[in-house]
Design a protein around this motif. Sequence first.
Motif, PDB file in Angstrom:
ATOM      1  N   LEU A  72       0.843  -1.189   0.000  1.00  0.00           N
ATOM      2  CA  LEU A  72       0.000   0.000   0.000  1.00  0.00           C
ATOM      3  C   LEU A  72       0.879   1.240   0.000  1.00  0.00           C
ATOM      4  O   LEU A  72       1.886   1.292   0.704  1.00  0.00           O
ATOM      5  CB  LEU A  72      -0.902   0.015   1.232  1.00  0.00           C
ATOM      6  CG  LEU A  72      -1.888  -1.147   1.339  1.00  0.00           C
ATOM      7  CD1 LEU A  72      -2.624  -1.090   2.666  1.00  0.00           C
ATOM      8  CD2 LEU A  72      -2.865  -1.132   0.182  1.00  0.00           C
ATOM      9  N   LYS A  73       0.476   2.232  -0.788  1.00  0.00           N
ATOM     10  CA  LYS A  73       1.213   3.494  -0.801  1.00  0.00           C
ATOM     11  C   LYS A  73       0.795   4.310   0.417  1.00  0.00           C
ATOM     12  O   LYS A  73      -0.400   4.504   0.660  1.00  0.00           O
ATOM     13  CB  LYS A  73       0.911   4.293  -2.066  1.00  0.00           C
ATOM     14  CG  LYS A  73       1.402   3.666  -3.343  1.00  0.00           C
ATOM     15  CD  LYS A  73       1.247   4.591  -4.527  1.00  0.00           C
ATOM     16  CE  LYS A  73      -0.191   5.003  -4.737  1.00  0.00           C
ATOM     17  NZ  LYS A  73      -0.427   5.825  -5.932  1.00  0.00           N
ATOM     18  N   ALA A  74       1.790   4.785   1.140  1.00  0.00           N
ATOM     19  CA  ALA A  74       1.498   5.581   2.328  1.00  0.00           C
ATOM     20  C   ALA A  74       2.587   6.623   2.532  1.00  0.00           C
ATOM     21  O   ALA A  74       3.761   6.380   2.254  1.00  0.00           O
ATOM     22  CB  ALA A  74       1.401   4.685   3.557  1.00  0.00           C
ATOM     23  N   VAL A  75       2.160   7.787   2.993  1.00  0.00           N
ATOM     24  CA  VAL A  75       3.071   8.874   3.330  1.00  0.00           C
ATOM     25  C   VAL A  75       2.929   9.127   4.824  1.00  0.00           C
ATOM     26  O   VAL A  75       1.811   9.249   5.333  1.00  0.00           O
ATOM     27  CB  VAL A  75       2.717  10.151   2.549  1.00  0.00           C
ATOM     28  CG1 VAL A  75       3.525  11.332   3.054  1.00  0.00           C
ATOM     29  CG2 VAL A  75       2.943   9.946   1.062  1.00  0.00           C
ATOM     30  N   PHE A  76       4.056   9.182   5.504  1.00  0.00           N
ATOM     31  CA  PHE A  76       4.078   9.480   6.931  1.00  0.00           C
ATOM     32  C   PHE A  76       4.750  10.834   7.112  1.00  0.00           C
ATOM     33  O   PHE A  76       5.923  10.993   6.777  1.00  0.00           O
ATOM     34  CB  PHE A  76       4.855   8.403   7.691  1.00  0.00           C
ATOM     35  CG  PHE A  76       4.112   7.098   7.794  1.00  0.00           C
ATOM     36  CD1 PHE A  76       3.474   6.735   8.959  1.00  0.00           C
ATOM     37  CD2 PHE A  76       4.059   6.225   6.716  1.00  0.00           C
ATOM     38  CE1 PHE A  76       2.778   5.536   9.060  1.00  0.00           C
ATOM     39  CE2 PHE A  76       3.374   5.024   6.791  1.00  0.00           C
ATOM     40  CZ  PHE A  76       2.739   4.677   7.966  1.00  0.00           C
ATOM     41  N   ILE A  77       3.996  11.792   7.615  1.00  0.00           N
ATOM     42  CA  ILE A  77       4.519  13.127   7.873  1.00  0.00           C
ATOM     43  C   ILE A  77       4.869  13.190   9.359  1.00  0.00           C
ATOM     44  O   ILE A  77       3.989  13.093  10.215  1.00  0.00           O
ATOM     45  CB  ILE A  77       3.481  14.225   7.539  1.00  0.00           C
ATOM     46  CG1 ILE A  77       2.994  14.118   6.100  1.00  0.00           C
ATOM     47  CG2 ILE A  77       4.046  15.607   7.867  1.00  0.00           C
ATOM     48  CD1 ILE A  77       3.967  14.517   5.049  1.00  0.00           C
ATOM     49  N   HIS A  78       6.144  13.319   9.654  1.00  0.00           N
ATOM     50  CA  HIS A  78       6.611  13.427  11.039  1.00  0.00           C
ATOM     51  C   HIS A  78       6.774  14.909  11.351  1.00  0.00           C
ATOM     52  O   HIS A  78       7.724  15.547  10.902  1.00  0.00           O
ATOM     53  CB  HIS A  78       7.929  12.668  11.215  1.00  0.00           C
ATOM     54  CG  HIS A  78       7.784  11.204  10.941  1.00  0.00           C
ATOM     55  ND1 HIS A  78       7.391  10.316  11.913  1.00  0.00           N
ATOM     56  CD2 HIS A  78       7.934  10.487   9.808  1.00  0.00           C
ATOM     57  CE1 HIS A  78       7.326   9.102  11.385  1.00  0.00           C
ATOM     58  NE2 HIS A  78       7.642   9.189  10.108  1.00  0.00           N
ATOM     59  N   TYR A  79       5.807  15.426  12.111  1.00  0.00           N
ATOM     60  CA  TYR A  79       5.771  16.863  12.375  1.00  0.00           C
ATOM     61  C   TYR A  79       5.994  17.137  13.856  1.00  0.00           C
ATOM     62  O   TYR A  79       5.276  16.612  14.712  1.00  0.00           O
ATOM     63  CB  TYR A  79       4.425  17.434  11.921  1.00  0.00           C
ATOM     64  CG  TYR A  79       4.344  18.926  12.032  1.00  0.00           C
ATOM     65  CD1 TYR A  79       5.199  19.738  11.299  1.00  0.00           C
ATOM     66  CD2 TYR A  79       3.429  19.524  12.879  1.00  0.00           C
ATOM     67  CE1 TYR A  79       5.134  21.121  11.400  1.00  0.00           C
ATOM     68  CE2 TYR A  79       3.341  20.903  12.973  1.00  0.00           C
ATOM     69  CZ  TYR A  79       4.209  21.693  12.233  1.00  0.00           C
ATOM     70  OH  TYR A  79       4.150  23.054  12.339  1.00  0.00           O
ATOM     71  N   SER A  80       6.973  17.962  14.134  1.00  0.00           N
ATOM     72  CA  SER A  80       7.344  18.269  15.519  1.00  0.00           C
ATOM     73  C   SER A  80       6.736  19.573  16.022  1.00  0.00           C
ATOM     74  O   SER A  80       6.975  19.958  17.165  1.00  0.00           O
ATOM     75  CB  SER A  80       8.863  18.365  15.616  1.00  0.00           C
ATOM     76  OG  SER A  80       9.323  19.481  14.866  1.00  0.00           O
ATOM     77  N   GLY A  81       5.987  20.253  15.175  1.00  0.00           N
ATOM     78  CA  GLY A  81       5.424  21.534  15.564  1.00  0.00           C
ATOM     79  C   GLY A  81       6.267  22.704  15.089  1.00  0.00           C
ATOM     80  O   GLY A  81       5.898  23.855  15.240  1.00  0.00           O
TER      81      GLY A  81
END
Length: 102
Positions: A72-81
């Motif tokens: 499955l295509k997936a994007v993980f956005i790791h956002y620290s603020g």
Amino acid sequence: RSKYEKRTAEYLDKNKIKYQYEPLILLEGRQYRPDFYLPDYNLFLEICGYGHMPFYSDRIAQKQKIYENNKLKAVFIHYSGRGSLEDMIKAELRKFGIQFID
């Protein structure tokens, strides 16, 4: 559920990108609710904002592996603020040919 997910939904709406919020999916005999599914691109989008918590990081790594195992295509956005969440989303989704209005 989270302010980052709310901002993401608003940004997707602003750019007229269709999405489903937390759709129920079954993978490897377990139920999951990804943050977003973009049906026009067959792409899952996860907004990860609690990277400083070890159990959360482990859970994200497990989720990434499950998506990979199921092709499955997936994007993980790791956002620290810090910085612009919207710029991060735009940069990652453009890699999949998604166009933005702004």
